[in-house]
Motif scaffolding. Structure first.
Motif, short mmCIF file in Angstrom:
data_model
loop_
_atom_site.label_atom_id
_atom_site.label_comp_id
_atom_site.label_asym_id
_atom_site.label_seq_id
_atom_site.Cartn_x
_atom_site.Cartn_y
_atom_site.Cartn_z
N VAL A 273 0.82 -1.21 0.00
CA VAL A 273 0.00 0.00 0.00
C VAL A 273 0.86 1.27 0.00
O VAL A 273 0.33 2.36 -0.19
CB VAL A 273 -0.97 0.02 1.21
CG1 VAL A 273 -1.84 -1.22 1.22
CG2 VAL A 273 -0.21 0.16 2.53
N GLY A 274 2.16 1.13 0.20
CA GLY A 274 3.03 2.29 0.19
C GLY A 274 4.17 2.14 1.18
O GLY A 274 4.52 1.03 1.60
N GLY A 275 4.74 3.27 1.58
CA GLY A 275 5.84 3.23 2.52
C GLY A 275 6.36 4.62 2.83
O GLY A 275 5.89 5.62 2.28
N SER B 265 0.25 11.71 -8.95
CA SER B 265 0.94 10.48 -9.30
C SER B 265 1.74 10.00 -8.09
O SER B 265 2.01 10.75 -7.16
CB SER B 265 1.89 10.71 -10.48
OG SER B 265 2.83 11.71 -10.15
N ILE B 266 2.09 8.71 -8.12
CA ILE B 266 2.87 8.14 -7.05
C ILE B 266 4.30 8.65 -7.18
O ILE B 266 4.85 8.77 -8.24
CB ILE B 266 2.86 6.62 -7.15
CG1 ILE B 266 1.43 6.10 -7.02
CG2 ILE B 266 3.73 5.98 -6.09
CD1 ILE B 266 1.29 4.63 -7.31
N LEU C 22 2.77 6.82 -1.60
CA LEU C 22 1.39 6.35 -1.50
C LEU C 22 0.63 6.70 -2.78
O LEU C 22 1.02 7.61 -3.52
CB LEU C 22 0.66 7.01 -0.31
CG LEU C 22 1.04 6.57 1.10
CD1 LEU C 22 0.42 7.53 2.11
CD2 LEU C 22 0.58 5.15 1.37
N LEU C 23 -0.48 5.99 -3.00
CA LEU C 23 -1.40 6.43 -4.02
C LEU C 23 -2.00 7.77 -3.63
O LEU C 23 -2.20 8.03 -2.43
CB LEU C 23 -2.54 5.41 -4.17
CG LEU C 23 -2.24 4.10 -4.89
CD1 LEU C 23 -3.40 3.14 -4.69
CD2 LEU C 23 -1.99 4.33 -6.37
N PRO C 24 -2.29 8.65 -4.59
CA PRO C 24 -3.01 9.87 -4.24
C PRO C 24 -4.39 9.52 -3.72
O PRO C 24 -4.93 8.45 -4.05
CB PRO C 24 -3.08 10.63 -5.56
CG PRO C 24 -2.90 9.60 -6.62
CD PRO C 24 -2.01 8.55 -6.03
N GLU D 93 7.19 -0.52 -8.06
CA GLU D 93 8.56 -0.52 -8.56
C GLU D 93 8.98 0.86 -9.02
O GLU D 93 10.13 1.28 -8.83
CB GLU D 93 8.69 -1.54 -9.69
CG GLU D 93 8.49 -2.98 -9.21
CD GLU D 93 8.35 -3.97 -10.35
OE1 GLU D 93 8.26 -3.52 -11.51
OE2 GLU D 93 8.34 -5.19 -10.07
N GLN D 94 8.06 1.60 -9.60
CA GLN D 94 8.36 2.97 -10.04
C GLN D 94 8.62 3.88 -8.84
O GLN D 94 9.58 4.65 -8.83
CB GLN D 94 7.20 3.52 -10.87
CG GLN D 94 7.37 4.98 -11.28
CD GLN D 94 6.10 5.56 -11.88
OE1 GLN D 94 5.13 4.85 -12.12
NE2 GLN D 94 6.10 6.87 -12.10
N ALA D 95 7.76 3.78 -7.84
CA ALA D 95 7.88 4.65 -6.67
C ALA D 95 9.17 4.38 -5.90
O ALA D 95 9.84 5.31 -5.44
CB ALA D 95 6.67 4.45 -5.76
N PHE D 96 9.52 3.09 -5.75
CA PHE D 96 10.69 2.73 -4.96
C PHE D 96 11.97 2.67 -5.78
O PHE D 96 13.04 2.42 -5.22
CB PHE D 96 10.46 1.37 -4.29
CG PHE D 96 9.37 1.39 -3.23
CD1 PHE D 96 9.05 2.55 -2.55
CD2 PHE D 96 8.68 0.23 -2.91
CE1 PHE D 96 8.06 2.57 -1.57
CE2 PHE D 96 7.69 0.23 -1.94
CZ PHE D 96 7.38 1.40 -1.26
N GLY D 97 11.88 2.92 -7.06
CA GLY D 97 13.07 2.86 -7.92
C GLY D 97 13.67 4.22 -8.19
O GLY D 97 13.98 4.56 -9.33
#
Length: 290
Positions: free
Chosen positions: A121-123, A283-284, A274-276, A167-171
Motif C-alpha cells: 500500500v506504500g511506505g 501520481s505516485i 502512496l497512491l493519491p 517498482e516505479q515509486a521505490f526505484g
C-alpha cells in the motif's frame, strides 16, 4: 484494521520509529501489535502466537539500511513469517537510514512481499542518527513524516498500489547508488571492524546476548560470537556496562564521512510513497518532508 509492525532494530532507532508509528496509527482507531524480530521470545515465527499472523489485516515491515539493503536477518525472518499471514493481508514498508542513501532497501522488502503475493500500500523513509550520535530521536521531521503517512494511508483505506507503480515509486536511486549496489555487500564486509571480548572485565550479565538483534551471541562460560550471524551493528560494544566488548567503533564515523563524499545526502531525506487520495489528481512518487 489489525496492524502488525514487524521490524528489526539493531541500534533502537527503528524501534523508536515503530513506537511512534504505533501511537499514531492507534489515534486513527487501528489496533497495533509490535513484533521485534530481534527480541528474545520473538526471534522465530514459531515462537510467536499464530493468532498475531492470522488476524492481521496489514503488515508494516520496518528495517534500517545496511550496505544499501534491508538487514539480512530480517530478510530471513520475513521468508519464514510471511506464509503465516492471511491471504488477504496487505503491507507497507518503512525504512530508517543515516541520511546518505536508503539504497534499494524498499525494493528488497517489496520483492519479498511480491513473492508471497502480498500487495503493497506504500511506505515511508526517515533519516535516523548513527549509533555514535547523541541526537534525540525521533526528531520533528521524522514525526511529521510518520504523521503524514498515517493520515494519508488511513484516508486511502490502505488501497494497494499496482506492482508496476510500486517498482516505479521505490526505484528512485541515482546512478551512483545503482552503480555501487552490486558491490556494497562485499565492500561492507571488507570494512567490518573486529569484535573481541575481555573475559576479565565481563560480568556475564548477558545483556549483549539479550539485545543482539541477529541472535549472534551465545553464552558459554562467557559470550561467544557467531561471525556468520553477526551483522556488525556494534550494538553489543556500545551497551556493555563493563566495556568488555572491544571494538574500534570510533572508526564508523570516519567511514560515514567517506560515504558522504562519495554519495552526498539523499534528497528528500524523509519521504512518503502512496497512491493519491481517491478522486485526487496526482501520481505516485516521493513526497518529501524535510
Amino acid at each position: 484494521m489489525n496492524i502488525v509492525l514487524l521490524y528489526l532494530s539493531p541500534n533502537k532507532t527503528t524501534h523508536k520509529v515503530s513506537l511512534a508509528l504505533a501511537r499514531r496509527l492507534e489515534q486513527d482507531g487501528h489496533s497495533v501489535s509490535l513484533l521485534d524480530a530481534g527480541k528474545p521470545g520473538q526471534r522465530s515465527p514459531i515462537e510467536v502466537d499464530p493468532c498475531l499472523f492470522e488476524n492481521a489485516d496489514v503488515i508494516g515491515v520496518g528495517s534500517p539500511v545496511f550496505n544499501l539493503r534491508i538487514l539480512r536477518p530480517l530478510k530471513q525472518y520475513l521468508r519464514q513469517a510471511l506464509p503465516h499471514f492471511s491471504k488477504d493481508v496487505k503491507a507497507f514498508i518503512y525504512i530508517t537510514y543515516g541520511g546518505i542513501t536508503s539504497g534499494k532497501a524498499f525494493l528488497n522488502a517489496a520483492s519479498l512481499l511480491k513473492q508471497h503475493k502480498i500487495p503493497v500500500v506504500g511506505g515511508f523513509k526517515v533519516r535516523a542518527p548513527h549509533f555514535y550520535s547523541s541526537e534525540s530521536y525521533p526528531d520533528a521531521a521524522a514525526l511529521q513524516t510518520i504523521d503524514q503517512f498515517c493520515a494519508q494511508v488511513s484516508a486511502n483505506l490502505f488501497r494497494a498500489m499496482p506492482w508496476p507503480q510500486v517498482e516505479q515509486a521505490f526505484g528512485y536511486q541515482g546512478w551512483k547508488v545503482r552503480l555501487i549496489y552490486p558491490f556494497a555487500q562485499i565492500v561492507g564486509e571488507l570494512r567490518r571492524l573486529p569484535i573481541h571480548f575481555d573475559t576479565q572485565r565481563c560480568l556475564r550479565c548477558q545483556r549483549c546476548i539479550r539485545e543482539c538483534p541477529a541472535n549472534a551471541l551465545k553464552m558459554d562460560d562467557y559470550p561467544v560470537l557467531d561471525k556468520h550471524k553477526c551483522v556488525h551493528c556494534y550494538h553489543c560494544a556500545t551497551i556493555c556496562p563493563q566495556q568488555a566488548i572491544l571494538c574500534p567503533t570510533y572508526k564508523v564515523e570516519g567511514m560515514a564521512k567517506v560515504n558522504v563524499k562519495l554519495l552526498g545526502h539523499e534528497q528528500p531525506q524523509n519521504a512518503i510513497y502512496l497512491l493519491p487520495p481517491a478522486g485526487a489528481v496526482g501520481s505516485i512518487g516521493q513526497r518529501g518532508y524535510n
